[in-house]
Design an enzyme around this catalytic site. Structure first.
Site, short mmCIF file in Angstrom:
data_model
loop_
_atom_site.label_atom_id
_atom_site.label_comp_id
_atom_site.label_asym_id
_atom_site.label_seq_id
_atom_site.Cartn_x
_atom_site.Cartn_y
_atom_site.Cartn_z
N PRO A 23 0.27 -1.06 0.54
CG PRO A 23 0.20 -0.68 2.35
CD PRO A 23 0.81 -1.94 1.22
CD GLN A 104 -2.40 -0.64 5.00
OE1 GLN A 104 -2.08 1.69 4.92
NE2 GLN A 104 -0.85 -0.92 5.48
CE1 TYR A 185 0.37 8.15 9.01
CE2 TYR A 185 0.81 6.04 8.25
CZ TYR A 185 0.92 7.15 8.76
OH TYR A 185 1.99 8.20 7.34
#
Length: 367
Positions: A23, A104, A185
């Protein structure tokens, strides 16, 4: 026979080879209006071309489970019908070339609401289209605004958001869902003591810091079909432990092994092993295969299949990773941006069968 071009079966899904597209954010969706977060013709071409190029699995970039979970206003999202319908066109194109479509699902946490990467990735004000980021603790990532500390009720909502996006992903035709728990994240910042200063049941010791990510995985697995796989992307180290002069406490390779066991017990089928992204000044010894040992360790100590990432650029390098048992698959990122047909070139170099589109076969066969 090339190991790189052997199929891999996870649950009932057989992926035709071990060259997978990682990704990668493109920052190219509409930032406002009815098509906010929906894939465009660019995304369709970008993703389908790698499927035509022979990749066995094509993973859509980090896709926000809610509007304020995107890294930037121009990221993809999957929280409404318009987005879901647009993704169905993308998955159909990927599958038409014999590849497996994966997505994702992500929340950017304290690294949300930033500008496009090629413009520096600074935090955006509300007037510029930004919003207040959220995190386990009111602790900013270097150079970005201080985030709002999530309440327990807000954590519960986020668990539901991940599950709802997974349901939409299935309806849109995806065959693999990956939960993004890496690169600083939201889920990664709960896992790492370098991002989580909470003192309630979602912080403190390893069990507390794993609680929210594991709840997300349980919720996603509950709505995802039993015969289809769930992946989890992890940053296997914050690159703090590896630097003796760094006195901070961070996430480690040993922590990753323990997390992998918990994920495996909850139905995760493969760990996508990356590193870093939690602290801005980590010293990372970047080079070919620099992240592969972390994937190998998880595989050897837990038996959970892994994908290796990071500066995998040459066919024989990728072949060695698979043939040696260092990982079960290779995730290629920037190399597939440079060469969408890398997989076909690798097949030629390794004397394996290249699954060229039938429309190209006549020209390729005649050379």
């Amino acid at each position: 026979m090339s190991s790189l071009f052997t199929p891999l079966t996870l649950r009932s899904l057989t992926i035709p080879n071990r060259v997978w597209m990682a990704p990668m954010c493109m920052y190219s969706a509409a930032a406002e209006g009815p098509d906010t977060g929906a894939p465009t013709d660019f995304h369709l071409t970008h993703l389908a071309s790698r499927a035509a190029g022979g990749a066995g699995l094509v993973t859509v970039e980090a896709t926000g489970v809610r509007a304020d979970g995107r890294i930037s206003p121009w990221d993809l999202g999957l929280w409404n019908d318009r987005q879901q319908e647009a993704f169905a066109r993308v998955t159909a194109a990927i599958r038409s070339h014999g590849a497996v479509p994966a997505i994702q699902l992500a929340h950017a946490g304290r690294k949300a609401a930033t500008d496009r990467a090629w413009l520096g990735g600074r935090g955006l004000t509300e007037a510029e289209g930004g919003w207040e980021p959220v995190a386990p603790s009111a602790w900013a990532f270097e150079g970005l605004p201080t985030p709002h500390e999530l309440t327990v009720a807000e954590i519960d909502e986020l668990v539901s958001d991940f599950a709802a996006s997974a349901e939409r992903a299935l309806a849109a035709g995806f065959q693999v869902v990956e939960v993004h728990g890496a690169h600083g994240y939201l889920l990664n910042s709960f896992l790492s003591p370098a991002g989580n200063r909470r003192t309630d049941s979602y912080g403190g010791d390893l069990a507390g810091r794993m609680r929210f990510p594991l709840r997300v995985v349980e919720a996603v697995r509950a709505v995802w079909p039993e015969d289809l796989p769930v992946f989890f992307r992890v940053s296997a180290t914050d690159w703090i432990e590896e630097n003796p002069e760094d006195t901070r406490t961070g996430w480690t390779g040993a922590d990753t092994v323990l997390l992998a066991k918990e994920l495996q017990a909850r139905g995760v089928d493969l760990l996508d092993v990356s590193t870093g992204g939690m602290v801005h000044d980590a010293r990372i010894p970047v080079g070919p295969d620099y992240q592969v040992p972390y994937a190998t360790r998880v595989r050897e100590e837990t038996g959970l299949p892994t994908a290796a990432v990071g500066l995998i650029t040459e066919p024989r390098q990728a072949e060695r990773i698979i043939a040696s048992g260092a990982a079960d698959a290779t995730m290629l990122g920037r190399e597939l941006l440079r060469d969408p047909y890398w997989t076909h070139r690798a097949a030629h170099e390794l004397d394996a069968r290249a699954n060229w589109p039938v429309q190209y076969g006549y020209a390729v066969g005649r050379r």
